[in-house]
Design an enzyme around this catalytic site. Structure first.
Site, short mmCIF file in Angstrom:
data_model
loop_
_atom_site.label_atom_id
_atom_site.label_comp_id
_atom_site.label_asym_id
_atom_site.label_seq_id
_atom_site.Cartn_x
_atom_site.Cartn_y
_atom_site.Cartn_z
N THR A 107 43.26 8.68 -10.60
CA THR A 107 42.51 7.51 -10.13
C THR A 107 41.11 7.64 -10.70
O THR A 107 40.32 8.49 -10.27
CB THR A 107 42.48 7.44 -8.60
OG1 THR A 107 43.81 7.25 -8.11
CG2 THR A 107 41.62 6.27 -8.13
N LYS A 182 44.65 -0.22 -8.67
CA LYS A 182 44.49 0.85 -7.70
C LYS A 182 43.25 0.61 -6.84
O LYS A 182 43.25 0.91 -5.64
CB LYS A 182 44.38 2.20 -8.42
CG LYS A 182 44.20 3.40 -7.49
CD LYS A 182 45.38 3.59 -6.54
CE LYS A 182 45.17 4.77 -5.59
NZ LYS A 182 45.35 6.08 -6.23
N LYS A 250 35.53 9.06 -3.26
CA LYS A 250 35.48 8.95 -4.73
C LYS A 250 36.07 7.62 -5.16
O LYS A 250 35.49 6.90 -5.99
CB LYS A 250 36.26 10.10 -5.37
CG LYS A 250 36.19 10.10 -6.90
CD LYS A 250 37.40 10.78 -7.53
CE LYS A 250 38.59 9.84 -7.55
NZ LYS A 250 39.73 10.34 -8.37
#
Length: 297
Positions: A107, A182, A250
């Site tokens: 990711t 995502k 994050k």
């Protein structure tokens, strides 16, 4: 690892870079599906442990692991880690043969996906950004959802192989589209977990048997994966598992950065990100994201 039925796919020579909580079982499914797998991990002992469990072989660098591979998969920490294993010293791009495809399950940002897609294309390689959803259990069970960006021909090469650890592998657009999808996923989850936290905390204050309540409302419009899988453990106050708060922050940082570029407004996401910062400040960075409820206690 649970049992999984693998669709017959011609054996491929593959490399897998990064054997963390996601990469270890994902690479294991590739081996069990009959592919010839070479693994690399920054901590060599983890690579050796994987070989002891699944067979195959390990390599000392991403470059060495990628030699002769048809497909190179990676699942590392962030943009910097990804650059290191691709275009850095001893990176995979140096050794990959023409026509091979690099598949990134990290990711990361949409910018790094576009950057590496261009770098791969200049070397005669394919690149697919392919972040996943489903968490560690999804990786263990071979039931991940994979969101992909890239060239359709490259995607066609990797999709049947990636199904070894997935329940769905879908092309959503050009390079970067997987990472953007995502971000959509994480934005949706952030608001949902906050709502579930407030609902459970409210019910507990009201003196309700919240497991019974979740069992009822989980059969109606409020049902979600988070409610089914995290609701009962939130009621029990158990958070020492799952997708860590540090990782979620994050990811939400990537979402907020991208929103600044594209003009999207994310007021709830920004608020929940700060709530997760409170959890981190309470030494909760490694707790599951469902620990958001602890702010309300």
């Amino acid at each position: 690892m649970t049992s999984k039925t693998y669709d017959p796919v011609p054996s491929q020579r593959v490399a897998f870079l990064g054997l963390g909580v996601m990469g270890h079982p994902m690479a294991g499914h590739l081996a069990r599906a009959g592919h010839s797998v070479c693994v690399y991990n920054r901590t060599a002992a983890k690579a050796q442990a994987w070989v002891n469990e699944y067979g195959g072989r390990s390599a000392p660098t991403p470059c060495a692991a990628a030699q002769d591979a048809d497909i190179v998969f990676a699942c590392v920490g962030n943009d910097a880690d990804l650059r290191s294993v691709t275009t850095g010293a001893d990176g995979a791009f140096q050794a990959m043969k023409a026509g091979a495809v690099f598949v990134d399950h990290t990711t990361a940002s949409a910018d790094i996906a576009r950057e590496l897609a261009a770098a791969a294309r200049a070397r005669g390689l394919g690149f697919v950004d392919a972040p996943v959803s489903g968490g560690n259990l999804g990786a263990i069970n071979g039931a991940l959802t994979v969101m992909c960006g890239g060239d359709a021909a490259d995607f066609a090469k990797i999709q049947p192989v990636a199904m070894a650890f997935s329940k769905a592998v879908t092309l959503l657009g050009e390079a970067g589209a997987g990472q953007l999808a995502k971000m959509v996923n994480q934005i949706a989850i952030a608001g949902l977990v906050q709502g579930l936290s407030e609902a459970i905390a409210f019910g507990q204050k009201a003196g309700l048997d919240m497991k019974a309540v979740l069992g009822v409302i989980g059969k109606g419009a409020a049902q979600s994966w988070q409610m089914d899988n995290r609701g009962p453990t939130m009621v029990d106050g158990k958070f020492d598992f799952g997708f860590a708060v540090d990782w979620m922050r994050k990811d939400l940082g990537l979402c907020l950065d991208e929103a600044k570029r594209n003009g999207a407004r994310l007021p709830v996401t920004a608020l929940v990100d700060q709530f997760y910062a409170d959890v981190q400040a309470d030494d909760g960075g490694r707790r599951d994201t469902s620990s958001l409820i602890q702010r309300l206690k």
